[in-house]
Write an enzyme that holds these catalytic residues in place. Structure first.
Site, PDB file in Angstrom:
ATOM      1  N   TYR A  24       0.927  -1.212   0.013  1.00  0.00           N
ATOM      2  CA  TYR A  24       0.029   0.014  -0.138  1.00  0.00           C
ATOM      3  C   TYR A  24       0.992   1.259   0.276  1.00  0.00           C
ATOM      4  O   TYR A  24       0.503   2.255   0.717  1.00  0.00           O
ATOM      5  CB  TYR A  24      -1.089  -0.112   1.384  1.00  0.00           C
ATOM      6  CG  TYR A  24      -2.301   0.558   0.787  1.00  0.00           C
ATOM      7  CD1 TYR A  24      -3.337   0.438  -0.065  1.00  0.00           C
ATOM      8  CD2 TYR A  24      -2.407   2.082   1.762  1.00  0.00           C
ATOM      9  CE1 TYR A  24      -4.160   1.022  -0.224  1.00  0.00           C
ATOM     10  CE2 TYR A  24      -3.675   2.614   1.604  1.00  0.00           C
ATOM     11  CZ  TYR A  24      -4.590   2.406   0.560  1.00  0.00           C
ATOM     12  OH  TYR A  24      -5.782   3.015   0.320  1.00  0.00           O
ATOM     13  N   GLY A  25       1.828   1.209  -0.868  1.00  0.00           N
ATOM     14  CA  GLY A  25       2.668   2.527  -1.128  1.00  0.00           C
ATOM     15  C   GLY A  25       1.867   3.051  -2.064  1.00  0.00           C
ATOM     16  O   GLY A  25       0.803   3.286  -2.418  1.00  0.00           O
ATOM     17  N   GLN A  27       1.884   2.996  -5.599  1.00  0.00           N
ATOM     18  CA  GLN A  27       1.323   2.369  -6.484  1.00  0.00           C
ATOM     19  C   GLN A  27       0.220   1.422  -5.807  1.00  0.00           C
ATOM     20  O   GLN A  27      -0.881   1.592  -6.542  1.00  0.00           O
ATOM     21  CB  GLN A  27       2.414   1.326  -7.189  1.00  0.00           C
ATOM     22  CG  GLN A  27       3.191   1.866  -8.233  1.00  0.00           C
ATOM     23  CD  GLN A  27       2.403   2.526  -9.574  1.00  0.00           C
ATOM     24  OE1 GLN A  27       1.259   2.098  -9.842  1.00  0.00           O
ATOM     25  NE2 GLN A  27       3.248   3.526  -9.979  1.00  0.00           N
ATOM     26  N   HIS A 107       5.775  -4.145 -12.635  1.00  0.00           N
ATOM     27  CA  HIS A 107       7.388  -4.220 -12.966  1.00  0.00           C
ATOM     28  C   HIS A 107       7.649  -5.434 -13.142  1.00  0.00           C
ATOM     29  O   HIS A 107       7.626  -6.363 -12.622  1.00  0.00           O
ATOM     30  CB  HIS A 107       7.996  -3.234 -11.922  1.00  0.00           C
ATOM     31  CG  HIS A 107       9.649  -2.849 -12.216  1.00  0.00           C
ATOM     32  ND1 HIS A 107      10.104  -2.747 -13.732  1.00  0.00           N
ATOM     33  CD2 HIS A 107      10.954  -3.150 -11.597  1.00  0.00           C
ATOM     34  CE1 HIS A 107      11.285  -2.624 -13.672  1.00  0.00           C
ATOM     35  NE2 HIS A 107      11.677  -2.672 -12.477  1.00  0.00           N
ATOM     36  N   GLY A 133       2.339   6.826  -8.643  1.00  0.00           N
ATOM     37  CA  GLY A 133       1.266   6.261  -8.207  1.00  0.00           C
ATOM     38  C   GLY A 133       0.380   7.562  -7.849  1.00  0.00           C
ATOM     39  O   GLY A 133      -0.988   7.806  -8.354  1.00  0.00           O
ATOM     40  N   ASP A 190      13.057   0.196 -18.699  1.00  0.00           N
ATOM     41  CA  ASP A 190      12.549   0.803 -17.206  1.00  0.00           C
ATOM     42  C   ASP A 190      13.846   1.228 -16.699  1.00  0.00           C
ATOM     43  O   ASP A 190      13.922   2.296 -15.986  1.00  0.00           O
ATOM     44  CB  ASP A 190      11.597   0.107 -16.563  1.00  0.00           C
ATOM     45  CG  ASP A 190      10.986   0.846 -15.357  1.00  0.00           C
ATOM     46  OD1 ASP A 190      10.073   1.858 -15.526  1.00  0.00           O
ATOM     47  OD2 ASP A 190      11.598   0.559 -14.075  1.00  0.00           O
ATOM     48  N   GLU A 194      15.758   4.999 -16.048  1.00  0.00           N
ATOM     49  CA  GLU A 194      15.777   5.502 -14.545  1.00  0.00           C
ATOM     50  C   GLU A 194      17.410   5.715 -14.269  1.00  0.00           C
ATOM     51  O   GLU A 194      17.883   6.780 -13.870  1.00  0.00           O
ATOM     52  CB  GLU A 194      15.718   4.269 -13.485  1.00  0.00           C
ATOM     53  CG  GLU A 194      14.187   3.958 -13.354  1.00  0.00           C
ATOM     54  CD  GLU A 194      13.602   2.939 -12.506  1.00  0.00           C
ATOM     55  OE1 GLU A 194      12.590   2.804 -12.191  1.00  0.00           O
ATOM     56  OE2 GLU A 194      14.717   2.118 -12.260  1.00  0.00           O
ATOM     57  N   GLU A 230      14.710  25.777 -13.015  1.00  0.00           N
ATOM     58  CA  GLU A 230      13.965  25.758 -14.617  1.00  0.00           C
ATOM     59  C   GLU A 230      13.704  24.522 -15.290  1.00  0.00           C
ATOM     60  O   GLU A 230      13.259  24.316 -16.303  1.00  0.00           O
ATOM     61  CB  GLU A 230      14.444  26.805 -15.472  1.00  0.00           C
ATOM     62  CG  GLU A 230      14.476  28.237 -14.973  1.00  0.00           C
ATOM     63  CD  GLU A 230      14.960  29.355 -15.639  1.00  0.00           C
ATOM     64  OE1 GLU A 230      14.784  29.276 -16.786  1.00  0.00           O
ATOM     65  OE2 GLU A 230      15.268  30.578 -15.210  1.00  0.00           O
ATOM     66  N   SER A 251      13.141  30.911 -26.115  1.00  0.00           N
ATOM     67  CA  SER A 251      13.822  31.859 -26.981  1.00  0.00           C
ATOM     68  C   SER A 251      14.644  31.417 -28.128  1.00  0.00           C
ATOM     69  O   SER A 251      15.059  30.425 -28.000  1.00  0.00           O
ATOM     70  CB  SER A 251      14.598  32.983 -26.296  1.00  0.00           C
ATOM     71  OG  SER A 251      15.950  32.376 -25.753  1.00  0.00           O
TER      72      SER A 251
END
Length: 328
Positions: A24-25, A27, A107, A133, A190, A194, A230, A251
């Protein structure tokens, strides 16, 4: 790649089926709540009376210990961190997983590297939302959904793809689009994203840019604004409309300077480094090192975290971010 939408998925596939969401994190919580709102019979499996147990109950969901959640489940969703999945599976899932159930992942790490080897009498599938999540939940509540991947590793019942697509629909992902791929492809790409770009590459690029300006005598606060603050503005533009939109919005000076000088920073040597990262992922070198790090109690990772907190970039950043906090 095959892409699926709402018309290709049927939530009725899960009518009368019990779905166990283990973990129950970020995700686990997002998916469990979305499935519940979509009318699925969801039980959250966690350790009894812990923070996650209490949080799930406060959210109005059914809660059970891991073994009890798995016993009657038709779909068992492994939404736990990669590093603890094998132990939880061995202790609680494997002895209680019923024949014909669907074992689901978000995953592919544990399946690709054979840290979990499911029995031959269950479906093994993946439904991987391409989003953190919290954002999955926000987009679902807005009436849409985030894109997702589905993968079919083992189809015993002949219904594996239908179940994966139904889960994607329960999350709202078929409104956006669901691509079909493989566990290996999802895992390798994946991890590479990362390490080489999103988390590893980007933070190192920011850090080196900050160091270059400060070492040249420019104020660290100005360096922070230009190389870190930024960044989100630029990434949001790229996310919304690709490079094309970003170059259109910035720009002409920024566009010309960026296009003519970016390859001085990210060079052919940088690409060779990326290729070596991918090789480590594909041949299992990274998996072996990460598993050993976990077994050793994350000693190196904790030290790296502490060292990172002491960087001048981080010290300056903490000061500047306070300027953007609204005062009562």
């Amino acid at each position: 790649m095959q892409i699926y939408h709402d018309k290709d998925a049927d939530l009725k596939v899960l009518d009368g089926k019990k779905v166990a969401v283990l973990g129950y994190g970020a995700q686990g919580r997002a998916q469990a709540l979305c499935f519940h709102d979509s009318g699925l019979d969801v039980t959250v499996g966690v350790r009894k009376d812990g923070a996650s147990w209490n949080k799930a109950k406060e959210d109005g969901l059914k809660v059970a210990e891991f073994a009890d959640a798995v016993k009657d489940a038709d779909v068992v969703m492994m939404l736990l961190p990669d590093e603890i999945q094998p132990d939880i599976y061995k202790q609680y899932v494997e002895p209680n997983l019923k024949k014909g159930a669907a074992l689901e992942f978000a995953h592919g790490f544990a399946i690709t590297y054979k840290l979990i080897v499911p029995p031959a009498d269950v479906d093994v599938i993946m439904m991987a939302p391409k989003s953190p999540g919290d954002m999955e939940r926000v987009v679902f509540l807005e009436g849409f959904g985030v894109p997702a991947l589905i993968c079919i590793h083992q189809d015993v019942t002949g219904n594996a793809k239908a179940v994966a697509l139904a889960l994607a629909k329960g999350l709202g992902s078929t409104r956006a689009g669901v691509y079909e791929t493989t566990f290996d492809n999802e895992t390798y790409t994946d991890l590479f994203g990362e390490q080489a770009v999103l988390c590893g590459g980007q933070t190192e690029l920011i850090k080196r840019g900050f160091e270059t300006l400060v070492e040249a005598g420019y104020p660290p606060q100005m360096a922070y604004f230009e190389v870190l603050h930024e960044t989100k503005l630029i990434v949001d533009l790229i996310n919304k409309g690709g490079f094309e939109l970003m170059w259109h919005v910035v720009s002409n000076t920024a566009e010309y300077g960026g296009m003519t000088r970016r390859e001085r920073v990210v060079t052919e040597e940088s690409k060779k480094g990326m290729e070596s990262i991918l090789k480590d992922i594909e041949d299992g070198t990274f998996k072996t090192q990460w598993r050993q790090e976990w077994a050793d109690g994350l000693v190196n990772l904790k030290k790296m975290e502490e060292d990172e907190k002491q960087l001048q970039l981080e010290v300056v950043g903490r000061e500047i971010r306070q300027l953007f906090e609204r005062k009562n």
